[in-house]
Design a protein around this motif. Structure first.
Motif, PDB file in Angstrom:
ATOM      1  N   GLY A  63     -17.333  -0.172  10.180  1.00 36.37           N
ATOM      2  CA  GLY A  63     -17.793  -0.181   8.795  1.00 36.37           C
ATOM      3  C   GLY A  63     -17.035   0.823   7.940  1.00 36.37           C
ATOM      4  N   LEU A  64     -16.830   2.030   8.471  1.00 41.11           N
ATOM      5  CA  LEU A  64     -16.090   3.052   7.717  1.00 41.11           C
ATOM      6  C   LEU A  64     -14.616   2.680   7.575  1.00 41.11           C
ATOM      7  N   LEU A  65     -14.046   2.094   8.626  1.00 41.95           N
ATOM      8  CA  LEU A  65     -12.636   1.695   8.556  1.00 41.95           C
ATOM      9  C   LEU A  65     -12.409   0.569   7.550  1.00 41.95           C
ATOM     10  N   LEU A  66     -13.411  -0.294   7.397  1.00 41.76           N
ATOM     11  CA  LEU A  66     -13.289  -1.353   6.390  1.00 41.76           C
ATOM     12  C   LEU A  66     -13.224  -0.760   4.980  1.00 41.76           C
ATOM     13  N   VAL A  67     -13.940   0.365   4.779  1.00 42.34           N
ATOM     14  CA  VAL A  67     -13.872   1.032   3.472  1.00 42.34           C
ATOM     15  C   VAL A  67     -12.447   1.526   3.215  1.00 42.34           C
ATOM     16  N   ARG A  68     -11.843   2.164   4.226  1.00 40.35           N
ATOM     17  CA  ARG A  68     -10.472   2.674   4.058  1.00 40.35           C
ATOM     18  C   ARG A  68      -9.498   1.520   3.787  1.00 40.35           C
ATOM     19  N   MET A  69      -9.646   0.435   4.535  1.00 38.60           N
ATOM     20  CA  MET A  69      -8.739  -0.698   4.344  1.00 38.60           C
ATOM     21  C   MET A  69      -8.939  -1.327   2.975  1.00 38.60           C
ATOM     22  N   PHE A  70     -10.180  -1.302   2.489  1.00 37.77           N
ATOM     23  CA  PHE A  70     -10.451  -1.885   1.169  1.00 37.77           C
ATOM     24  C   PHE A  70      -9.755  -1.077   0.069  1.00 37.77           C
ATOM     25  N   VAL A  71      -9.737   0.251   0.212  1.00 37.76           N
ATOM     26  CA  VAL A  71      -9.065   1.076  -0.800  1.00 37.76           C
ATOM     27  C   VAL A  71      -7.554   0.820  -0.758  1.00 37.76           C
ATOM     28  N   ILE A  72      -7.023   0.595   0.429  1.00 42.91           N
ATOM     29  CA  ILE A  72      -5.602   0.250   0.540  1.00 42.91           C
ATOM     30  C   ILE A  72      -5.340  -1.095  -0.140  1.00 42.91           C
ATOM     31  N   TYR A  73      -6.231  -2.055   0.092  1.00 41.00           N
ATOM     32  CA  TYR A  73      -6.157  -3.355  -0.588  1.00 41.00           C
ATOM     33  C   TYR A  73      -6.216  -3.167  -2.110  1.00 41.00           C
ATOM     34  N   HIS A  74      -7.105  -2.296  -2.541  1.00 39.04           N
ATOM     35  CA  HIS A  74      -7.266  -1.981  -3.971  1.00 39.04           C
ATOM     36  C   HIS A  74      -5.959  -1.414  -4.552  1.00 39.04           C
ATOM     37  N   ASP A  75      -5.274  -0.539  -3.820  1.00 35.45           N
ATOM     38  CA  ASP A  75      -3.993  -0.009  -4.284  1.00 35.45           C
ATOM     39  C   ASP A  75      -2.944  -1.114  -4.380  1.00 35.45           C
ATOM     40  N   HIS A  76      -2.958  -2.018  -3.416  1.00 36.81           N
ATOM     41  CA  HIS A  76      -2.004  -3.133  -3.453  1.00 36.81           C
ATOM     42  C   HIS A  76      -2.260  -4.021  -4.660  1.00 36.81           C
ATOM     43  N   GLN A  77      -3.520  -4.234  -4.999  1.00 35.97           N
ATOM     44  CA  GLN A  77      -3.855  -5.071  -6.153  1.00 35.97           C
ATOM     45  C   GLN A  77      -3.434  -4.416  -7.466  1.00 35.97           C
ATOM     46  N   HIS A  78      -3.324  -3.090  -7.463  1.00 34.42           N
ATOM     47  CA  HIS A  78      -2.791  -2.372  -8.638  1.00 34.42           C
ATOM     48  C   HIS A  78      -1.263  -2.456  -8.682  1.00 34.42           C
ATOM     49  N   HIS A  79      -0.647  -3.058  -7.673  1.00 35.10           N
ATOM     50  CA  HIS A  79       0.818  -3.079  -7.512  1.00 35.10           C
ATOM     51  C   HIS A  79       1.366  -1.671  -7.305  1.00 35.10           C
ATOM     52  N   THR A  80       0.513  -0.816  -6.716  1.00 34.27           N
ATOM     53  CA  THR A  80       0.909   0.574  -6.457  1.00 34.27           C
ATOM     54  C   THR A  80       1.668   0.692  -5.140  1.00 34.27           C
ATOM     55  N   ILE A  81       1.283  -0.087  -4.152  1.00 32.11           N
ATOM     56  CA  ILE A  81       1.975  -0.049  -2.860  1.00 32.11           C
ATOM     57  C   ILE A  81       2.343  -1.475  -2.436  1.00 32.11           C
ATOM     58  N   LEU A  82       3.453  -1.553  -1.713  1.00 31.27           N
ATOM     59  CA  LEU A  82       3.902  -2.797  -1.062  1.00 31.27           C
ATOM     60  C   LEU A  82       4.005  -3.974  -2.035  1.00 31.27           C
ATOM     61  N   HIS A  83       4.321  -3.674  -3.295  1.00 31.43           N
ATOM     62  CA  HIS A  83       4.454  -4.719  -4.297  1.00 31.43           C
ATOM     63  C   HIS A  83       5.668  -5.593  -3.969  1.00 31.43           C
ATOM     64  N   LYS A  84       5.551  -6.876  -4.165  1.00 30.41           N
ATOM     65  CA  LYS A  84       6.614  -7.876  -3.944  1.00 30.41           C
ATOM     66  C   LYS A  84       6.955  -8.083  -2.472  1.00 30.41           C
ATOM     67  N   SER A  85       6.173  -7.527  -1.564  1.00 29.93           N
ATOM     68  CA  SER A  85       6.350  -7.818  -0.139  1.00 29.93           C
ATOM     69  C   SER A  85       5.528  -9.060   0.207  1.00 29.93           C
TER      70      SER A  85
END
Length: 338
Positions: free
Chosen positions: A59-81
């Motif tokens: 459950g806690l790891l899903l929170v961390r992965m969700f924030v990473i997903y959130h950064d990707h949706q901002h095009h902050t990380i891994l954009h255009k990959s």
């Protein structure tokens, strides 16, 4: 010391708004990997206690992965990959927050955060005291129900299943077809796990991790913009930098919880410049004295209760107040009238 503000401060953070691609991949893949291992542990580990611990960890790891997903949706990380796009699209559906609805609602939230008279898309509604007092009984019940601690704690059902999936699809079926897909796959997966693996596997592999992740995620989202000392502005007085620094909290927590929440507690910095990757937020905080005087809250029960008690914006006091404050004001008015 010259304390920067406004556009000058935003521009000063620009050198940090660059991802280190290898770091982005490292954090994404390691988090995804340990999350899968934790989920697998809920059915493969030989002891019940270990399976329960694995479920809580998932459950806690899903929170961390969700924030990473959130950064990707901002095009902050891994954009255009293309690989990252595929991973995040699947993860968004898995987490009942498909890309079509999450990006639209979250982008709106960043552009209108803390505006008093704006649609509450992607955030909890805020009413002024005067507006609340003029609401009908039904409108007050609806307003308070959305902000109720149970609604936040049961974010799995209220925010994600109903809000993100059902509500989004019903409002615009063509635009949010992925919301229906997420809902159907979610129910199908739950049914299959229950039938073929049993109720205990359903509970630990499926229900508990989602319940924890969505409850913590919903509360973080609430407390990041609903905390003692928060400032809300009329639309004409609103400014992007002020909304970041005066209407977004810095949530203090232990290094372990900062890791599990992927530094989303540095929320005032995230709102100042959403292009700063989550793993660089502590570095930015340490670099800029202007960002170290943030308004804070925490996960301490005392602070959680203080945040949850806030209900409406008092324009006379320029602060969020509880319902108790409104009752006192009404009594005074009755006495004056008498």
């Amino acid at each position: 010391m010259n304390m920067r503000s406004g556009k000058e401060l935003i521009l000063a953070t620009k050198p940090f708004a660059k991802e280190i691609r290898s770091k982005s991949w490292f954090h994404t893949l390691t988090t995804l990997g340990v999350t899968i291992l934790a989920l697998a542990g809920t059915v493969l580990l030989p002891w019940l206690g270990a399976r329960i611990a694995s479920s809580l960890l998932a459950g806690l790891l899903l929170v961390r992965m969700f924030v990473i997903y959130h950064d990707h949706q901002h095009h902050t990380i891994l954009h255009k990959s293309k690989l990252a796009e595929a991973i995040m699209t699947v993860f968004g559906i898995y987490m009942l927050a498909p890309t079509s609805i999450w990006k639209r609602s979250h982008d709106h939230h960043h552009k209108h955060n803390s505006k008093l008279f704006s649609a509450s898309i992607g955030s909890f509604p805020i009413a002024t005291k005067q507006k609340y007092q003029n609401m009908s009984a039904g409108e007050r019940i609806g307003y308070l129900a959305i902000r109720h601690p149970l609604t936040i704690g049961l974010g799995y059902f209220t925010m994600f299943l109903l809000g993100m999936c059902v509500g989004s699809f019903v409002s615009s079926p063509r635009k949010h077809f992925d919301a229906l897909l997420a809902l159907v796959l979610h129910v199908a997966a739950a049914t299959c796990i229950f039938i073929f693996l049993g109720w205990q596997a359903w509970l630990l592999l499926f229900f508990v991790p989602f319940l924890i992740a969505f409850a913590l995620g919903s509360y973080l989202f609430y407390a990041q913009h609903n905390f003692p000392g928060v400032t809300f502005c009329c639309n004409t007085e609103w400014a992007y930098d002020k909304a970041a620094l005066e209407s977004s909290s810095y949530m203090t927590m232990s290094p372990v919880m900062h890791w599990f929440t992927a530094n989303i507690g540095y929320h005032h910095i995230h709102h100042l410049n959403a292009k700063i990757p989550f793993y660089r937020l502590p570095e930015v905080m340490a670099h800029f004295p202007e960002l170290q005087v943030a308004k804070t809250t925490s996960l301490h029960p005392r602070d959680i209760i203080a945040c949850l008690r806030l209900k409406v914006w008092d324009q006379d006091k320029s602060e969020m107040v509880s319902l108790k404050g409104i009752t006192v004001t009404r009594r005074k008015r009755k006495l004056v009238t008498a």
